[in-house]
Design an enzyme around this catalytic site. Structure first.
Site, PDB file in Angstrom:
ATOM      1  CD  GLN A 193       9.185 -32.112 -19.464  1.00  0.00           C
ATOM      2  OE1 GLN A 193       8.042 -31.754 -19.751  1.00  0.00           O
ATOM      3  NE2 GLN A 193      10.094 -31.285 -18.964  1.00  0.00           N
ATOM      4  CG  HIS A 237       3.654 -34.748 -19.266  1.00  0.00           C
ATOM      5  ND1 HIS A 237       4.193 -33.807 -18.431  1.00  0.00           N
ATOM      6  CD2 HIS A 237       4.086 -34.427 -20.513  1.00  0.00           C
ATOM      7  CE1 HIS A 237       4.916 -32.945 -19.137  1.00  0.00           C
ATOM      8  NE2 HIS A 237       4.862 -33.307 -20.397  1.00  0.00           N
ATOM      9  CD  GLU A 266       3.697 -32.335 -24.010  1.00  0.00           C
ATOM     10  OE1 GLU A 266       3.599 -31.140 -23.719  1.00  0.00           O
ATOM     11  OE2 GLU A 266       4.539 -33.079 -23.483  1.00  0.00           O
ATOM     12  CG  HIS A 288       8.536 -35.307 -23.806  1.00  0.00           C
ATOM     13  ND1 HIS A 288       7.606 -36.000 -23.073  1.00  0.00           N
ATOM     14  CD2 HIS A 288       8.388 -34.006 -23.425  1.00  0.00           C
ATOM     15  CE1 HIS A 288       6.924 -35.175 -22.296  1.00  0.00           C
ATOM     16  NE2 HIS A 288       7.381 -33.945 -22.499  1.00  0.00           N
ATOM     17  NE  ARG A 323      12.216 -30.571 -12.858  1.00  0.00           N
ATOM     18  CZ  ARG A 323      11.296 -29.743 -12.418  1.00  0.00           C
ATOM     19  NH1 ARG A 323      10.450 -29.186 -13.271  1.00  0.00           N
ATOM     20  NH2 ARG A 323      11.207 -29.431 -11.137  1.00  0.00           N
TER      21      ARG A 323
END
Length: 267
Positions: free
Chosen positions: A57, A59, A77, A135, A155
């Site tokens: 996936q 982001h 993150e 990742h 995804r």
């Protein structure tokens, strides 16, 4: 102020958790969230526990999320591994640079999993994952994740599971590049360390008592996550496995022999 927790059951979660956590009988715990409060809504801290591979996936950043009509907040993150079974791995970035056509074809036939760089991990390893980084998390990992408070996940590949994929959206924001080695490492056995000094948030390891430089960096609201030893936040005891919101670093009394994460938004 201690943050309330939310336990999230996942099929890829675990029924046996590292201390101090205990999974309820018959529950496979995948995530434990510390609910953000109105005074500091920008960041979310949670623990992840895996028994299976999670999806490949990525982001979006804030501009990409806004352009797609998905809100104003992107998602960057950082993972800190707190426990790992033998052979546990994290997939972060690609082995070599690839173009979007190659990435799309690999996502469709499943070979994208093998194009990722899989890092064998142990407790203390950390990975800063900017938006757009492709990742995946392997089984056998227990991780503290500090992230922008966003649930936008694209995804690209999910090992044939019957869940929705977001191939077009994911490919449009994904970076087809290796993960820079400057964005990962292992926390030191002693001493403070900066894990993330990014455009969206800062994340530091405090070993013992915080120094003056950190006091200046965290002059406003922050989150405190003890790893070992109890800390006091405005007089309230915060233990490993908990997370607290503090008005500033001066309000935190650290355990002289303990380790703790502190984090705050930078924008």
């Amino acid at each position: 102020m201690l943050l309330p927790t939310r336990t999230v059951e996942k099929v890829w979660g675990r029924d046996s958790l590292p201390a101090p956590f205990i999974a309820p009988e018959g529950v496979r715990v995948g995530e434990i969230w510390f609910e953000p409060q109105p005074e500091l809504p920008e960041l979310l801290v949670k623990y992840l526990f895996t028994s299976e591979k999670l999806s490949v996936q990525c982001h979006p950043d804030a501009e990409q999320a806004k352009a797609a009509g998905l809100g104003r907040t992107g998602k960057e993150e950082c993972w800190l591994v707190v426990a790992a079974e033998e052979g546990a791995t994290l997939g972060v970035g690609f082995n070599e640079e690839i173009d979007t056509e190659t990435m799309r074809a690999a996502a469709l036939d499943g070979s994208i999993e093998h194009l990722l760089t899989w890092h064998r991990v142990q407790a203390g390893d950390y990975f800063y994952i900017p938006a757009g980084t492709v990742h995946a998390i392997g089984p056998g990992c227990s991780i503290i994740e500090v992230q922008q408070n966003s649930d936008i996940t694209f995804r690209l590949y999910d090992y044939g599971r019957p869940r929705e994929l977001h191939l077009d959206q994911g490919i449009s924001v994904a970076r087809g590049t290796p993960h820079p080695d400057t964005l990962r490492g292992s926390i030191p056995t002693s001493g403070h360390a900066t894990l993330v000094d990014g455009p969206q948030f800062r994340l530091d390891l405090v070993d013992g008592v915080a120094d003056d430089g950190l006091l200046y960096s965290y002059a406003s609201k922050l989150l405190v996550v003890p790893l070992s030893g109890e800390v006091l936040v405005a007089g309230e005891v915060v233990a490993p496995g908990q997370c607290a919101q503090a008005p500033d670093l001066a309000s935190v009394t650290f355990a002289p022999e303990g380790k703790c994460l502190v984090t705050a938004p930078t924008v």
